[in-house]
Design an enzyme around this catalytic site. Structure first.
Site, PDB file in Angstrom:
ATOM      1  N   GLU A 137       1.617  -8.566  -2.527  1.00  0.00           N
ATOM      2  CA  GLU A 137       0.954  -8.582  -1.219  1.00  0.00           C
ATOM      3  C   GLU A 137       1.715  -9.380  -0.157  1.00  0.00           C
ATOM      4  OE1 GLU A 137      -0.531  -8.617  -4.127  1.00  0.00           O
ATOM      5  OE2 GLU A 137      -2.396  -7.477  -4.032  1.00  0.00           O
TER       6      GLU A 137
HETATM    7  N1  COA Z   1      -0.702   2.963   0.067  1.00  0.00           N
HETATM    8  C1  COA Z   1      -0.558   4.142   0.702  1.00  0.00           C
HETATM    9  N2  COA Z   1       0.361   5.061   0.357  1.00  0.00           N
HETATM   10  C2  COA Z   1       1.171   4.772  -0.676  1.00  0.00           C
HETATM   11  C3  COA Z   1       1.071   3.563  -1.384  1.00  0.00           C
HETATM   12  C4  COA Z   1       0.086   2.628  -0.979  1.00  0.00           C
HETATM   13  N3  COA Z   1      -0.100   1.458  -1.613  1.00  0.00           N
HETATM   14  N4  COA Z   1       2.009   3.547  -2.356  1.00  0.00           N
HETATM   15  C5  COA Z   1       2.663   4.733  -2.263  1.00  0.00           C
HETATM   16  N5  COA Z   1       2.152   5.454  -1.239  1.00  0.00           N
HETATM   17  C6  COA Z   1       2.597   6.785  -0.780  1.00  0.00           C
HETATM   18  C7  COA Z   1       3.952   6.728  -0.124  1.00  0.00           C
HETATM   19  O1  COA Z   1       3.828   6.365   1.235  1.00  0.00           O
HETATM   20  C8  COA Z   1       4.438   8.151  -0.314  1.00  0.00           C
HETATM   21  O2  COA Z   1       3.852   8.979   0.661  1.00  0.00           O
HETATM   22  P1  COA Z   1       4.690  10.195   1.339  1.00  0.00           P
HETATM   23  O3  COA Z   1       4.943  11.147   0.189  1.00  0.00           O
HETATM   24  O4  COA Z   1       3.747  10.727   2.351  1.00  0.00           O
HETATM   25  O5  COA Z   1       5.943   9.582   1.867  1.00  0.00           O
HETATM   26  C9  COA Z   1       3.836   8.531  -1.689  1.00  0.00           C
HETATM   27  O6  COA Z   1       2.780   7.621  -1.911  1.00  0.00           O
HETATM   28  C10 COA Z   1       4.817   8.387  -2.813  1.00  0.00           C
HETATM   29  O7  COA Z   1       5.390   7.106  -2.736  1.00  0.00           O
HETATM   30  P2  COA Z   1       6.954   6.842  -3.000  1.00  0.00           P
HETATM   31  O8  COA Z   1       7.252   5.464  -2.517  1.00  0.00           O
HETATM   32  O9  COA Z   1       7.755   7.951  -2.406  1.00  0.00           O
HETATM   33  O10 COA Z   1       6.979   6.988  -4.577  1.00  0.00           O
HETATM   34  P3  COA Z   1       7.898   6.264  -5.643  1.00  0.00           P
HETATM   35  O11 COA Z   1       7.485   6.842  -6.959  1.00  0.00           O
HETATM   36  O12 COA Z   1       9.322   6.353  -5.245  1.00  0.00           O
HETATM   37  O13 COA Z   1       7.482   4.704  -5.580  1.00  0.00           O
HETATM   38  C11 COA Z   1       5.922   2.838  -5.584  1.00  0.00           C
HETATM   39  C12 COA Z   1       6.202   4.303  -6.027  1.00  0.00           C
HETATM   40  C13 COA Z   1       4.520   2.529  -6.068  1.00  0.00           C
HETATM   41  C14 COA Z   1       6.928   1.900  -6.220  1.00  0.00           C
HETATM   42  C15 COA Z   1       6.038   2.710  -4.039  1.00  0.00           C
HETATM   43  O14 COA Z   1       5.318   3.774  -3.430  1.00  0.00           O
HETATM   44  C16 COA Z   1       5.501   1.409  -3.492  1.00  0.00           C
HETATM   45  O15 COA Z   1       6.187   0.403  -3.538  1.00  0.00           O
HETATM   46  N6  COA Z   1       4.249   1.415  -2.944  1.00  0.00           N
HETATM   47  C17 COA Z   1       3.658   0.249  -2.348  1.00  0.00           C
HETATM   48  C18 COA Z   1       3.072  -0.626  -3.426  1.00  0.00           C
HETATM   49  C19 COA Z   1       2.478  -1.893  -2.857  1.00  0.00           C
HETATM   50  O16 COA Z   1       3.118  -2.676  -2.193  1.00  0.00           O
HETATM   51  N7  COA Z   1       1.180  -2.117  -3.141  1.00  0.00           N
HETATM   52  C20 COA Z   1       0.472  -3.266  -2.720  1.00  0.00           C
HETATM   53  C21 COA Z   1      -0.675  -2.868  -1.894  1.00  0.00           C
HETATM   54  S1  COA Z   1      -1.627  -4.301  -1.417  1.00  0.00           S
END
Ligand code: COA
Length: 260
Positions: A137
């Site tokens: 976070e």
């Molecule tokens: N909220 C909203 N959307 C999210 C999300 C989240 N927490 N995590 C992933 N997504 C969305 C991405 O924006 C992407 O959308 P798009 O296809 O419209 O671009 C889709 O999900 C796929 O994510 P992507 O990053 O392309 O997939 P990945 O498999 O390469 O990576 C993660 C997966 C989880 C590592 C990466 O998405 C990430 O770091 N997400 C944020 C996690 C985070 O910080 N969570 C804490 C929340 S408090």
């Protein structure tokens, strides 16, 4: 069983599977998911046929935590509504932790932010070695607030001082080492490891399992002296139940108890 937009619910005998089902956003949870998880766990509580709940995620990842588009939207609400929504989200984790049925978690891919929070909220968390966790976070300019009590119970304040502040990611083996998960296994063994814990839970007396959850809650913060009246009453009451009588008799008569 009521219908769900963001979850997939399925019964397999006495096992209720609750699967997060927004794979296109890596099962990030928005307001609909929060509402539906509340409902899913209330239904699990109320259903006599459910003895174990398994929480998992469809697609590449268990959960990427809170949906950041939704979080941004909530931040723009009047403060009272923003607070109400945060309280409702916090209570979703509580509903999972307090579920009367044991909850097994199956974590794969990523369990970041609130995904690590869900991991902390379940009773028995099992993950793949390559699953990535993180209290990430701070990287977004916020803190793991509503999940902190659940995470602290599993990893302790000492480790949280590093992980909450750095927001660093860590893998399943490390999650097991610090106590966030119970077991980390190679991904191809994940389903078997989950099935193994489910089998253990099903071989235990259902009322005893529910009572064991309560016991931990009741005793965790008591001194050794203050625990005595609580724990001695607990075993005196429990060993007089029909379930315990059946458990004792089954053992002594060298047969399976009726719940197996
Ligand atoms: N909220 C909203 N959307 C999210 C999300 C989240 N927490 N995590 C992933 N997504 C969305 C991405 O924006 C992407 O959308 P798009 O296809 O419209 O671009 C889709 O999900 C796929 O994510 P992507 O990053 O392309 O997939 P990945 O498999 O390469 O990576 C993660 C997966 C989880 C590592 C990466 O998405 C990430 O770091 N997400 C944020 C996690 C985070 O910080 N969570 C804490 C929340 S408090």
């Amino acid at each position: 069983m009521s219908s769900y937009e963001t979850l997939e619910i399925a019964m397999d005998g006495p096992v209720r599977h609750v699967r997060l089902n927004r794979p296109e956003v890596r099962n990030a949870f928005n307001g609909v998911v929060v509402d539906e998880l509340h409902r899913a766990f209330a239904e699990a509580d109320a259903d006599d046929a459910t003895r174990v709940v398994v929480l998992s995620g469809n697609g590449k990842s268990f959960s990427a935590g809170a949906d950041l588009a939704w979080m941004k939207e909530q931040a723009g609400l009047p403060h009272a509504d923003n607070s109400r929504s945060a309280d409702h989200m916090a209570r979703m984790f509580l509903a999972i932790a307090r579920c009367k049925k044991p909850v097994v978690g199956r974590m794969h891919g990523h369990a970041l932010g609130g995904g690590s929070g869900l991991t902390a909220a379940v009773d028995v968390a099992i993950c793949s070695d390559d699953c990535m966790f993180g209290l990430t976070e701070v990287k977004l300019g916020i803190v793991p607030a509503v999940i902190s009590p659940f995470v602290l119970q599993k990893i302790g304040a000492g480790r949280a001082r590093t992980l909450f502040l750095t927001g660093e990611r860590f893998d399943g083996k490390e999650a097991q080492r610090i106590g966030l998960v119970y077991r980390s296994v190679p991904v191809e063994q994940l389903d078997d490891a989950v099935a193994q814990s489910v089998k253990e839970l099903l071989s235990a007396g259902p009322a005893a399992v529910a009572s064991a959850k309560e016991l931990i809650r009741s005793v965790a913060h008591l001194s050794l002296e203050d625990a005595i009246p609580v724990t001695s009453k607990w075993i005196a009451d429990l060993r007089a139940t029909d379930e315990a009588k059946e458990g004792f008799s089954a053992f002594l008569e060298k047969r399976k108890p009726t719940w197996m």
